[in-house]
Design a protein around this motif. Structure first.
Motif, PDB file in Angstrom:
ATOM      1  N   LYS A 273      29.529  -0.115 -32.276  1.00  0.00           N
ATOM      2  CA  LYS A 273      30.970  -0.351 -32.218  1.00  0.00           C
ATOM      3  C   LYS A 273      31.280  -1.279 -31.050  1.00  0.00           C
ATOM      4  N   ILE A 274      32.097  -2.292 -31.286  1.00  0.00           N
ATOM      5  CA  ILE A 274      32.448  -3.273 -30.259  1.00  0.00           C
ATOM      6  C   ILE A 274      33.711  -2.790 -29.546  1.00  0.00           C
ATOM      7  N   ARG A 275      33.612  -2.602 -28.242  1.00  0.00           N
ATOM      8  CA  ARG A 275      34.770  -2.135 -27.479  1.00  0.00           C
ATOM      9  C   ARG A 275      35.398  -3.308 -26.733  1.00  0.00           C
ATOM     10  N   PRO A 276      36.702  -3.236 -26.421  1.00  0.00           N
ATOM     11  CA  PRO A 276      37.332  -4.331 -25.656  1.00  0.00           C
ATOM     12  C   PRO A 276      36.828  -4.354 -24.223  1.00  0.00           C
ATOM     13  N   ALA A 351      29.486   1.348 -46.080  1.00  0.00           N
ATOM     14  CA  ALA A 351      28.458   0.536 -45.404  1.00  0.00           C
ATOM     15  C   ALA A 351      28.640   0.478 -43.890  1.00  0.00           C
ATOM     16  N   LEU A 352      29.877   0.567 -43.387  1.00  0.00           N
ATOM     17  CA  LEU A 352      30.127   0.395 -41.953  1.00  0.00           C
ATOM     18  C   LEU A 352      30.865   1.606 -41.370  1.00  0.00           C
ATOM     19  N   PRO A 353      30.277   2.808 -41.452  1.00  0.00           N
ATOM     20  CA  PRO A 353      30.979   3.971 -40.877  1.00  0.00           C
ATOM     21  C   PRO A 353      30.990   3.984 -39.353  1.00  0.00           C
ATOM     22  N   HIS A 354      30.137   3.150 -38.733  1.00  0.00           N
ATOM     23  CA  HIS A 354      30.018   3.131 -37.270  1.00  0.00           C
ATOM     24  C   HIS A 354      30.886   2.074 -36.625  1.00  0.00           C
ATOM     25  N   PHE A 355      31.422   1.124 -37.415  1.00  0.00           N
ATOM     26  CA  PHE A 355      32.067  -0.065 -36.857  1.00  0.00           C
ATOM     27  C   PHE A 355      33.555   0.188 -36.607  1.00  0.00           C
ATOM     28  N   ASN A 356      34.178  -0.813 -35.989  1.00  0.00           N
ATOM     29  CA  ASN A 356      35.600  -0.707 -35.640  1.00  0.00           C
ATOM     30  C   ASN A 356      36.456  -0.567 -36.890  1.00  0.00           C
ATOM     31  N   PHE A 357      37.640   0.051 -36.699  1.00  0.00           N
ATOM     32  CA  PHE A 357      38.676   0.199 -37.731  1.00  0.00           C
ATOM     33  C   PHE A 357      38.227   1.054 -38.921  1.00  0.00           C
ATOM     34  N   HIS A 358      37.181   1.907 -38.723  1.00  0.00           N
ATOM     35  CA  HIS A 358      36.749   2.754 -39.835  1.00  0.00           C
ATOM     36  C   HIS A 358      37.818   3.795 -40.166  1.00  0.00           C
ATOM     37  N   ASN A 359      38.490   4.315 -39.155  1.00  0.00           N
ATOM     38  CA  ASN A 359      39.566   5.282 -39.402  1.00  0.00           C
ATOM     39  C   ASN A 359      40.730   4.638 -40.155  1.00  0.00           C
ATOM     40  N   ASN A 360      40.991   3.356 -39.891  1.00  0.00           N
ATOM     41  CA  ASN A 360      42.052   2.660 -40.620  1.00  0.00           C
ATOM     42  C   ASN A 360      41.701   2.544 -42.105  1.00  0.00           C
ATOM     43  N   ILE A 361      40.434   2.301 -42.403  1.00  0.00           N
ATOM     44  CA  ILE A 361      40.008   2.228 -43.805  1.00  0.00           C
ATOM     45  C   ILE A 361      40.168   3.594 -44.469  1.00  0.00           C
ATOM     46  N   ILE A 362      39.848   4.677 -43.741  1.00  0.00           N
ATOM     47  CA  ILE A 362      39.998   6.025 -44.302  1.00  0.00           C
ATOM     48  C   ILE A 362      41.453   6.293 -44.646  1.00  0.00           C
ATOM     49  N   VAL A 363      42.366   5.901 -43.750  1.00  0.00           N
ATOM     50  CA  VAL A 363      43.801   6.119 -43.989  1.00  0.00           C
ATOM     51  C   VAL A 363      44.270   5.337 -45.210  1.00  0.00           C
TER      52      VAL A 363
END
Length: 799
Positions: A273-276, A351-363
């Motif tokens: 996961k890429i953090r700021p 495919a990308l459960p570890h990457f950024n915005f995964h929770n947004n995709i779930i919503v």
């Protein structure tokens, strides 16, 4: 003496190498600039000279006083300024005043060219040319271009002839060209209107455009995949094609770009996961490689975010069903675009459960699981199931479960049952049952320096230090997550699942979600806390007794109850006789029609009720169930018969004394009562398994084999023993293996061909002589059509 050698030598090659590249470029630029400026000056002088020659040829030479006369206004102004600036005469000295008077009397002071640097009393040249005189005239810079004059007829006056002129209107050549260009297309439009394309030409043109777009997409995608860090800007160019405005190919291009970007993100996304970056990290100096990596990560995250926003907008456009101002995409095409967008979201979710915005995709995905469109709903449910199956740690599963639970509660439990059926795919086998698990599996602690110094020698301390260093490195190198973290996540996930299940059991007992709830409870019942067992069994029994459940739902209730009792419920003193009775009396509801699928649940229930609880089951109960199951095997489909006979085989091995059902001469007290609903009191010991002889002549070869095996007493060795592929499988596995879902026999049943006899006997030899004559007489008679009257026969029958 020898001539002195020039000290300035040609610079060596090594010295040239040391010279800065920027310095060499600056030298070259300066040299070029000097050459250009010199050339410009030369051209300017030549241009002035040519203009002077043309003016001298066309006009008469003008005296020196004329330029001042042409500008009387300026002259008056200058005189006024001079007068203002001049000192009064009474303030000047006598010597100065006399000098001014002497200068004023000289003609050279007035007629001399003040701009020249020649002496005052220089002799004039005898052969002075006209051009030189003209060059001595003071000139003024032309701020505006010279205007051409048109000579009109002169006017004669008392003073003489007065010439008349008028300015010629200047037309800009560039403006004329633009006007001509503007008028030309108008003339073309008027003269040659656009020809309407035929349908075939339009299709050819569309195919050509589409091929160009495909090639462009392929070129961008291949460039990004080949070097993602250098070509991250091309990702933006590809994403901008989602806004394709050509109505002929807009829908197709948008679909292709959506799928291409989805595959690209799956390929180039890192496995973390890429953090700021923090302010301190931004201010520190870093290497070029690190800076390049940071720029790539920032660009990737931003483009991924914009891509997800575009997908969300596609789904919203389809939901709102409103045309946009551009009107590029029709209302019918919105659904196709939305399906592609949802498909891409589902792929990224898995495919990308570890990457950024995964929770947004779930919503985004969870509400679409309850969508009216069946295809979109099934697509989202399958993606969630796939995510649950492949999630080993449980972090992504926990996020999805939280959103689903909140959504179901918000909709007041009015959702599709498929949403709750996804819970069955959770990979949860263990939870934190005890609070002291941390004390049992304490992490290994390393010795402090004081402890080492007290208990170990110098050499032992040295070895201990090396050993601890190695252990730390091994721990860091391990990729697997800790068991404690996994158990904690699984426990939290299962708590949310059970809260959802219990809410539905309490508030929505007549909801269509009940079968999914009961099925889920049956699967995870062994993980429920013991404190809830009594209340849960009471609720399940009340549901069965209410009669509002379907047969399959009641079977799920029985299955859940016995799963509870087979796990931690062994320690509880609970008699589930009412659940045995319910299953025994409802077995005959199964048949070869719609309820055949319920056989699988029955087989699972029997395994839990009789086999796993063998110590709590009496012989009378086992005999009753074996007899009823053999009767049931006669009127179900072949795969169900195989599963039931396999269960009987296991029961006969589990309870050896049940072989008395194979002996027709053994007699006990009482008479068998098959219609009695209590398995304990039906006297099953006084009957025999006559059904096995009928099943031995079954059309399915596997059913025949099982029936013959059971008649022989279910031996494990010998000629009547089963093959390993049949004996090692469970009843549920055999039911699935020989399923007839494809509407074909599995394995194919051979057709019974009757053997042809050598001699074909005549029919006369088999018939009686009187009967044979009667048949011949009726055959020879001519058939006469008589009116049929059924009413007289009906009246006689009524009497």
């Amino acid at each position: 003496m020898k001539a002195r050698r020039n000290k300035k030598q040609v610079p060596s090659f090594r010295k040239l190498l040391k010279t800065s590249k920027v310095k060499l470029e600056n030298k070259l630029k300066n040299k070029q600039f000097k050459q250009q400026s010199t050339l410009k000056k030369y051209r300017k002088e030549q241009r002035k000279l040519r203009q002077a020659v043309r003016d001298a040829v066309s006009k008469k030479p003008v005296p020196l006083e004329d330029p001042k006369e042409k500008r009387p206004g300026k002259r008056i102004e200058r005189e006024e300024e001079e007068e203002e600036e001049a000192l009064p005469l009474d303030m000047m000295d006598e010597d100065d005043l006399q000098l001014m008077k002497d200068l004023g009397q000289r003609a050279s002071f007035l007629t001399r060219d003040l701009s020249s640097s020649e002496p005052i009393h220089a002799k004039k040249r005898k052969h002075e040319r006209v051009i030189d005189k003209y060059e001595k005239i003071p000139r003024t810079l032309q701020t505006a271009p010279e205007k051409e004059l048109i000579h009109l007829l002169p006017i004669k006056d008392k003073s003489g002839i007065i010439p008349q002129t008028r300015e010629k209107p200047v037309t800009d050549s560039n403006q004329d060209e633009e006007d001509q260009e503007e008028t030309e297309p108008e003339e073309e439009i008027v003269e040659e209107p656009i020809r309407e394309l035929t349908l075939e030409e339009h299709l050819i043109e569309r195919k050509k455009k589409l091929q160009e777009k495909k090639m462009h997409i392929a070129a961008l995608a291949s460039a990004i995949i080949s070097d993602p860090e250098s070509n991250i800007k091309k990702l933006k160019e590809l994403r901008c094609m989602l806004m394709e405005q050509d109505p002929d190919v807009a829908v197709t291009v948008r679909k292709l770009v959506t799928v291409s970007l989805m595959e690209l993100f799956k390929d180039i996304t890192p496995s973390y996961k890429i953090r700021p970056l923090t302010e301190a990290e931004k201010s520190t100096k870093i290497r070029k490689e690190t800076q390049k990596l940071r720029e790539f990560e920032e660009g990737l995250v931003s483009q991924y975010k914009f891509y997800l926003e575009n997908l969300e907008q596609m789904v919203k456009d389809w939901k709102q069903r409103k045309l946009k101002k551009s009107n590029v995409v029709s209302l019918k095409a919105y659904k196709g675009l939305a399906e592609v967008a949802v498909k891409s979201l589902c792929e990224l979710l898995v495919a990308l459960p570890h990457f950024n915005f995964h929770n947004n995709i779930i919503v985004l995905i969870v509400p679409l699981m309850n969508d009216v469109s069946k295809s979109i709903s099934e697509m989202c449910c399958e993606a969630v199931k796939k995510l649950f199956k492949q999630d080993k740690l449980g972090q992504a599963s926990l996020g999805v479960i939280k959103v689903i639970s909140g959504f179901v509660k918000g909709r007041n439990y009015e959702v599709r049952p498929e949403m709750l059926k996804t819970f069955l795919c959770l990979r949860i086998k263990e939870v934190e049952v005890k609070k002291d698990t941390e004390d049992i599996n304490k992490p290994k602690k390393f010795m402090t320096f004081k402890e080492k110094r007290k208990s170990l020698s110098r050499m032992q301390r040295k070895w201990k230090k090396a050993e601890e260093k190695l252990e730390r490195e091994l721990r860091e190198a391990e990729a697997s997550e800790s068991t404690e973290k996994k158990l904690k996540l699984h426990t939290e996930t299962l708590n949310i699942v059970f809260v959802t299940y219990f809410r539905i059991l309490k508030k929505a007992q007549r909801s269509p979600l009940l079968p999914a709830v009961l099925e889920g409870l049956a699967k995870f019942a062994h993980l429920i806390n013991v404190e809830f067992f009594d209340d849960l069994l009471v609720v399940l029994h009340s549901l069965i007794e209410s009669g509002d459940l379907s047969y399959q739902e009641s079977l799920h209730c029985v299955q859940t109850a016995f799963h509870i009792l087979s796990g931690q419920g062994d320690v509880l003193n609970i008699d589930p006789m009412k659940f045995y009775t319910h299953l025994y009396k409802t077995l005959f509801k199964l048949h070869a029609g719609a309820t055949n699928e319920g056989v699988e649940i029955v087989l699972q229930c029997l395994d839990v009720m009789l086999t796993k609880r063998r110590k709590q089951v009496s012989q009378q109960r086992a005999l009753a169930f074996i007899k009823r199951l053999c009767t049931l095997a006669l009127h179900v489909l072949p795969n169900s018969s195989i599963g039931i006979l396999a269960t009987n085989r296991i029961l006969m091995h589990t309870f050896p004394k049940t072989d008395l059902l194979l002996d027709n001469e053994s007699q006990g007290s009482g008479v068998f009562l098959p219609e009695l609903e209590e398995p304990e009191y039906c006297n099953a010991q006084n009957t025999a398994l006559w059904e096995l002889h009928a099943l031995r002549r079954h059309y399915h070869p596997i059913v025949q084999r099982f029936a013959a095996h059971l008649i022989a007493g279910a031996p494990s060795e010998g000629s009547e023993a089963l093959k390993p592929e049949l004996s090692r499988r469970s009843a549920a596995e055999l039911f699935e293996a020989y399923s007839m879902a494809a509407m074909t026999f599995n394995p194919p049943v051979e057709s019974s061909n009757s053997k042809k006899k050598d001699k074909v006997l005549q029919g006369d030899s088999f018939l009686h002589e009187d009967l044979n004559q009667l048949v011949k007489r009726h055959c020879n008679e001519v058939s006469t059509q008589l009116p049929l009257d059924f009413t007289k026969y009906l009246e006689t029958s009524l009497r």
